[in-house]
Structure formats: C-alpha cells, structure tokens
Design an enzyme around this catalytic site. Structure first.
Site, PDB file in Angstrom:
ATOM      1  N   ARG A  67       4.477  25.509 -56.513  1.00 54.00           N
ATOM      2  CA  ARG A  67       3.523  25.479 -55.392  1.00 54.00           C
ATOM      3  C   ARG A  67       3.369  24.084 -54.778  1.00 54.00           C
ATOM      4  NH1 ARG A  67      -1.265  29.833 -56.083  1.00 54.00           N
ATOM      5  NH2 ARG A  67       0.051  31.615 -56.537  1.00 54.00           N
ATOM      6  N   ASP A 108     -14.467  30.985 -46.992  1.00 53.82           N
ATOM      7  CA  ASP A 108     -13.386  30.716 -47.950  1.00 53.82           C
ATOM      8  C   ASP A 108     -13.266  29.197 -48.067  1.00 53.82           C
ATOM      9  OD1 ASP A 108     -10.908  32.656 -49.052  1.00 53.82           O
ATOM     10  OD2 ASP A 108     -10.467  30.517 -49.040  1.00 53.82           O
TER      11      ASP A 108
HETATM   12  C1  LIG Z   1      -7.245  36.673 -54.064  1.00 52.98           C
HETATM   13  S1  LIG Z   1      -8.127  36.161 -52.643  1.00 52.98           S
HETATM   14  C2  LIG Z   1      -9.312  37.472 -52.474  1.00 52.98           C
HETATM   15  C3  LIG Z   1      -9.555  37.863 -51.037  1.00 52.98           C
HETATM   16  C4  LIG Z   1     -10.477  39.076 -50.837  1.00 52.98           C
HETATM   17  N1  LIG Z   1     -11.795  38.813 -51.333  1.00 52.98           N
HETATM   18  C5  LIG Z   1      -9.882  40.308 -51.487  1.00 52.98           C
HETATM   19  O1  LIG Z   1     -10.419  40.758 -52.511  1.00 52.98           O
HETATM   20  O2  LIG Z   1      -8.887  40.835 -50.988  1.00 52.98           O
HETATM   21  C6  LIG Z   1      -9.084  34.832 -53.328  1.00 52.98           C
HETATM   22  C7  LIG Z   1      -9.641  33.877 -52.284  1.00 52.98           C
HETATM   23  O3  LIG Z   1     -10.588  33.023 -52.937  1.00 52.98           O
HETATM   24  C8  LIG Z   1     -10.527  31.760 -52.319  1.00 52.98           C
HETATM   25  N2  LIG Z   1     -11.113  30.751 -53.215  1.00 52.98           N
HETATM   26  C9  LIG Z   1     -10.608  30.235 -54.360  1.00 52.98           C
HETATM   27  N3  LIG Z   1     -11.452  29.341 -54.895  1.00 52.98           N
HETATM   28  C10 LIG Z   1     -12.537  29.298 -54.081  1.00 52.98           C
HETATM   29  C11 LIG Z   1     -13.763  28.570 -54.101  1.00 52.98           C
HETATM   30  N4  LIG Z   1     -14.029  27.677 -55.063  1.00 52.98           N
HETATM   31  N5  LIG Z   1     -14.652  28.782 -53.094  1.00 52.98           N
HETATM   32  C12 LIG Z   1     -14.381  29.681 -52.110  1.00 52.98           C
HETATM   33  N6  LIG Z   1     -13.253  30.396 -52.033  1.00 52.98           N
HETATM   34  C13 LIG Z   1     -12.327  30.204 -53.015  1.00 52.98           C
HETATM   35  C14 LIG Z   1      -9.040  31.553 -52.062  1.00 52.98           C
HETATM   36  O4  LIG Z   1      -8.810  30.581 -51.059  1.00 52.98           O
HETATM   37  C15 LIG Z   1      -8.595  32.959 -51.663  1.00 52.98           C
HETATM   38  O5  LIG Z   1      -8.567  33.123 -50.269  1.00 52.98           O
END
Ligand SMILES: C[S@@+](CC[C@H](N)C(=O)[O-])C[C@H]1O[C@@H](n2cnc3c(N)ncnc32)[C@H](O)[C@@H]1O
Length: 275
Positions: A36, A146
């Site tokens: 990555r 996000d």
């Molecule tokens: C796997 S996606 C889930 C998206 C959606 N909620 C779903 O279930 O389809 C996880 C998201 O969490 C975000 N993320 C990770 N760490 C985070 C944090 N500390 N605060 C806010 N968002 C975060 C990532 O950028 C990513 O877009």
C-alpha cells in the site's frame, strides 16, 4: 520500497497508524504495508518505512500523513450493503419517525461513509418512503463523514463508474436515481445528492455534529482495538437523541463492549437503541 521492513520500523508504524486513525495492524501485515505504501515512498524518494515516519514527523508534513492514512484505510463499500439495515430503515424506523410529533428534522449520520454508497442508499430509501407515503415524513438531513479526503471527493462528486454501480444497485434504482454521464459514468440525481452533507471527520477526535436520530457506524469498528471501540461507542451514544438508533455492520456487535444500548432484534437483522 525495496528494503525489508525491520521489526522496529514495523512497530513504530503500527503505533503511528493506531494513534492517527485507530487502525490496529496485525503482527504479520508487513506485505500489506509494503504494497500500500510502495507508490508513496517512490513519489517522495524515500527508501524505507523508517524514512517515511521521520518525514511525517517533520513540521509542516500533515499532507504526507493524510496520504499515508488514505492508503492504509480499507474503503470497500457497496450500495445497500447487507440489505437488512435499509429494509429495517424502510419498514421499522421511518414509519416510527413518521408517527412522531417532533417538528425537528430527522437526522441521520453515516459515520464512516467511504465513497458515499451508504448515505446515498439511505437517501434513496427515504425518497422511496416519501413517494409511497406522501407528506408523512418530516424533513431529513443526512450527515456523512469519513477520515479520508479522497473517498469524500468521490462521494461529493456523486459520479460512479459502471463497475461500482453494478455492486448492489438494482436496475430499477439505477434508472430511478442516476443519469448517464457523457464519459460513461453514472451521476446521482440532485434530489438524492442534496439530502447528504459530507464532512471530513476522524472518529478518534472530539466531534460536535449535534444530535442524531440514527447513526450508522458500519464496517469500521472492526479495525479498532476493544478499548477504542468502547470509547467510540460511548461518544456515539452521547451523539444520539433519546431513543435514537445505532446500526453496526453485519459482522459487528456490541458484545462485551457497551451496555449503553438495548439490542433490538428485527428478524432478520439487529440494531441498537439508546438506553
Ligand atoms: C470499509 S469502509 C466502510 C464503508 C461503509 N460504512 C460500509 O459499510 O460500506 C471503512 C471506512 O472507514 C473509514 N475510516 C477508517 N478509520 C477511520 C477513522 N478513524 N475515522 C473515520 N473514518 C475512518 C475509512 O476511510 C473507510 O472509508
């Protein structure tokens, strides 16, 4: 990155990532880190993970930190993911809120919204509910947040390639809620887009977004330590209106993490109500 990651570098990187965004890297994810971050190291003429960490710590390097967090977060998402939450919204929560005498807008928070599929799917369900029961539902505002700037850029544009559209969206909804763009993509219609406000927010930070009736915090807590999950669940509880609902991802639960919520079995699907 040509050099192997040393154990010290890996430990230092794990700590950096956990402090910056909560993500807990397993002990053997060196290959993931390498793949990555390869591009970022090349672009910045850095030879090792240690050099990258040093560079991030230099004053004025916040952009590099963001780029690294962006690369390390998993943004996997799709339309109407897991189906149950959206069916529960349509069949239980929206009718319940439609009955309420409150004049306040119904507020929904998609707390890790990735490229927008979750909040836009929510907005589509609301639009469908409104058409099936005109005048019943009060004003609705969806806040979608996000940590990653790049996913928020995609979400705000609201334009998706065919391959992304194909993941979870029925042909009927595609026709109803999207228009074909000249470049082969699909643009979400203004009536859906205007329901959602996107903001950058790290779930680890203190936030003041006001109170919500429904919070979707799905498929993000899985990346955090139990301690951090507890902390975030307590803060989400404080951000809910009395009787408000928390919706987690299909593989997530509150078991052993919080007794601030009451489990509501929806057959199929589980949601949590603020105690
Ligand atoms: C796997 S996606 C889930 C998206 C959606 N909620 C779903 O279930 O389809 C996880 C998201 O969490 C975000 N993320 C990770 N760490 C985070 C944090 N500390 N605060 C806010 N968002 C975060 C990532 O950028 C990513 O877009």
């Amino acid at each position: 990155m040509n050099a192997e990651i040393t154990p010290q570098e890996y430990e230092a990187f794990k700590k950096f990532l956990q402090d910056a965004c909560g993500i807990l890297l397993g002990d053997n994810k060196q290959y993931l880190v390498k793949s990555r971050l390869r591009r970022i190291l090349e672009d910045n003429h850095l030879k090792s993970l240690g050099e990258l960490l040093d560079r991030i710590k230099r004053p004025g390097r916040t952009n590099l930190k963001e780029v690294v967090i962006d690369a390390m977060t998993t943004n996997e998402t799709l339309w109407f993911r897991d189906n149950h939450p959206f069916r529960i919204l349509q069949e239980k929560l929206l009718p319940e809120f439609a009955e309420s005498k409150s004049m306040q807008p119904l507020r929904i928070w998609s707390a890790a919204c990735s490229t927008g599929q979750e909040p836009y799917s929510t907005a589509m369900v609301i639009d469908e509910f409104r058409r099936s029961r005109p005048g019943k539902l009060r004003d609705v505002k969806i806040t979608a947040t996000d940590i990653s700037k790049s996913v928020l850029d995609v979400a705000r544009r609201g334009e998706y390639e065919m391959i992304a559209i194909g993941r979870g969206l029925s042909p009927e909804r595609q026709k109803q809620f999207f228009t074909a763009s000249s470049n082969g993509g699909w643009q979400i219609k203004p009536q859906i887009k205007s329901m959602v406000e996107f903001r950058e927010l790290n779930l680890l930070d203190r936030y003041t977004l006001g109170k919500f009736d429904i919070i979707m915090c799905r498929n993000v807590l899985i990346y955090f330590s139990a301690e951090l999950k507890r902390d975030i669940l307590t803060r989400l509880h404080a951000a809910l209106n009395p009787g408000g609902y928390l919706i987690l991802g299909a593989s997530e639960s509150l078991n052993g993490l919080s007794d601030l919520y009451q489990m509501v079995q929806c057959h199929p699907g589980i949601i949590y109500r603020k105690k």
